[in-house]
Design a protein around this motif. Structure first.
Motif, PDB file in Angstrom:
ATOM      1  N   LEU A  30       7.346  17.967  69.400  1.00 54.03           N
ATOM      2  CA  LEU A  30       7.982  19.278  69.355  1.00 54.03           C
ATOM      3  C   LEU A  30       8.008  19.898  70.749  1.00 54.03           C
ATOM      4  O   LEU A  30       9.012  20.473  71.159  1.00 54.03           O
ATOM      5  CB  LEU A  30       7.254  20.191  68.372  1.00 54.03           C
ATOM      6  N   ALA A  65      15.920  22.441  61.857  1.00 54.57           N
ATOM      7  CA  ALA A  65      14.733  23.214  62.224  1.00 54.57           C
ATOM      8  C   ALA A  65      14.218  24.017  61.034  1.00 54.57           C
ATOM      9  O   ALA A  65      13.003  24.116  60.832  1.00 54.57           O
ATOM     10  CB  ALA A  65      15.049  24.135  63.414  1.00 54.57           C
ATOM     11  N   GLN A  68      12.327  21.659  58.875  1.00 54.96           N
ATOM     12  CA  GLN A  68      10.998  21.377  59.431  1.00 54.96           C
ATOM     13  C   GLN A  68      10.057  22.569  59.234  1.00 54.96           C
ATOM     14  O   GLN A  68       8.875  22.388  58.938  1.00 54.96           O
ATOM     15  CB  GLN A  68      11.095  21.020  60.901  1.00 54.96           C
ATOM     16  N   ALA A  69      10.568  23.769  59.396  1.00 54.52           N
ATOM     17  CA  ALA A  69       9.752  24.968  59.168  1.00 54.52           C
ATOM     18  C   ALA A  69       9.292  25.014  57.707  1.00 54.52           C
ATOM     19  O   ALA A  69       8.129  25.336  57.424  1.00 54.52           O
ATOM     20  CB  ALA A  69      10.529  26.236  59.528  1.00 54.52           C
ATOM     21  N   SER A  72       6.518  22.471  57.191  1.00 61.38           N
ATOM     22  CA  SER A  72       5.251  22.984  57.721  1.00 61.38           C
ATOM     23  C   SER A  72       4.657  24.018  56.772  1.00 61.38           C
ATOM     24  O   SER A  72       3.444  24.038  56.543  1.00 61.38           O
ATOM     25  CB  SER A  72       5.449  23.592  59.108  1.00 61.38           C
ATOM     26  N   ASP A 111       3.494  25.078  64.308  1.00 65.78           N
ATOM     27  CA  ASP A 111       4.750  24.348  64.184  1.00 65.78           C
ATOM     28  C   ASP A 111       5.749  25.117  63.328  1.00 65.78           C
ATOM     29  O   ASP A 111       6.930  25.185  63.671  1.00 65.78           O
ATOM     30  CB  ASP A 111       4.521  22.959  63.585  1.00 65.78           C
ATOM     31  N   GLN A 112       5.290  25.697  62.234  1.00 63.54           N
ATOM     32  CA  GLN A 112       6.189  26.451  61.365  1.00 63.54           C
ATOM     33  C   GLN A 112       6.826  27.597  62.134  1.00 63.54           C
ATOM     34  O   GLN A 112       8.033  27.815  62.061  1.00 63.54           O
ATOM     35  CB  GLN A 112       5.423  26.970  60.140  1.00 63.54           C
ATOM     36  N   TRP A 115       9.319  26.055  64.784  1.00 57.15           N
ATOM     37  CA  TRP A 115      10.546  25.555  64.166  1.00 57.15           C
ATOM     38  C   TRP A 115      11.417  26.713  63.675  1.00 57.15           C
ATOM     39  O   TRP A 115      12.640  26.680  63.818  1.00 57.15           O
ATOM     40  CB  TRP A 115      10.228  24.619  63.003  1.00 57.15           C
ATOM     41  N   GLN A 116      10.787  27.722  63.093  1.00 55.28           N
ATOM     42  CA  GLN A 116      11.553  28.866  62.605  1.00 55.28           C
ATOM     43  C   GLN A 116      12.232  29.594  63.765  1.00 55.28           C
ATOM     44  O   GLN A 116      13.393  29.995  63.656  1.00 55.28           O
ATOM     45  CB  GLN A 116      10.655  29.828  61.823  1.00 55.28           C
TER      46      GLN A 116
END
Length: 142
Positions: A30, A65, A68-69, A72, A111-112, A115-116
């Motif tokens: 990331l 993205a 992915q969020a 997570s 990460d969340q 990604w958000q």
């Protein structure tokens, strides 16, 4: 790696808070992706490299993205369930489990958030083409 904040009211927000906690970096892929999207790590805008992408690419990035969020977020919920189960374990096992789970929770939470923020920034540049074009032109001049 940190993305730098901007004070412009119409600019997208930066991708993720970092409080300097001493944990090993768990998300190098990331970090690598965000570094490429930043265009210049010292730039004051959030993810200015996104401004160079076409609307279709920004939309694909937004969807990926967000996905992915969401993953997570699901990981966070599962780890919280694991913490509840850890209460039933013997003290030594529970202690190890809680420590590892806390590290993983931090990883998933960061990460969340990142990604958000990336999804939000992609949507911003997709929906504000004039701003994106101005930023892309300025990046070419630098």
């Amino acid at each position: 790696m940190m993305l730098f904040e901007t004070h412009a009211p119409d600019a997208p927000r930066t991708a993720g808070p970092h409080d300097g906690a001493a944990l090993a970096p768990l998300h190098a892929p990331l970090d690598d992706a965000l570094h490429l999207l930043q265009a210049d790590p010292g730039h004051s805008l959030a993810d200015p490299g996104l401004a160079r992408l076409a609307p279709a690419g920004l939309d694909r990035l937004f969807v990926a993205a967000r996905r992915q969020a969401d993953r997570s977020h699901q990981g966070i919920l599962l780890l919280l369930d694991l913490l509840q189960l850890a209460q039933r374990a013997d003290p030594a096992t529970a202690s190890r489990l809680v420590a590892g789970t806390a590290r993983q929770l931090r990883h998933h939470l960061e990460d969340q958030q990142r990604w958000q923020a990336l999804a939000d920034n992609a949507a911003y540049y997709r929906d504000n083409r004039q701003v994106a074009e101005r930023i892309a032109a300025r990046l070419l001049q630098e």
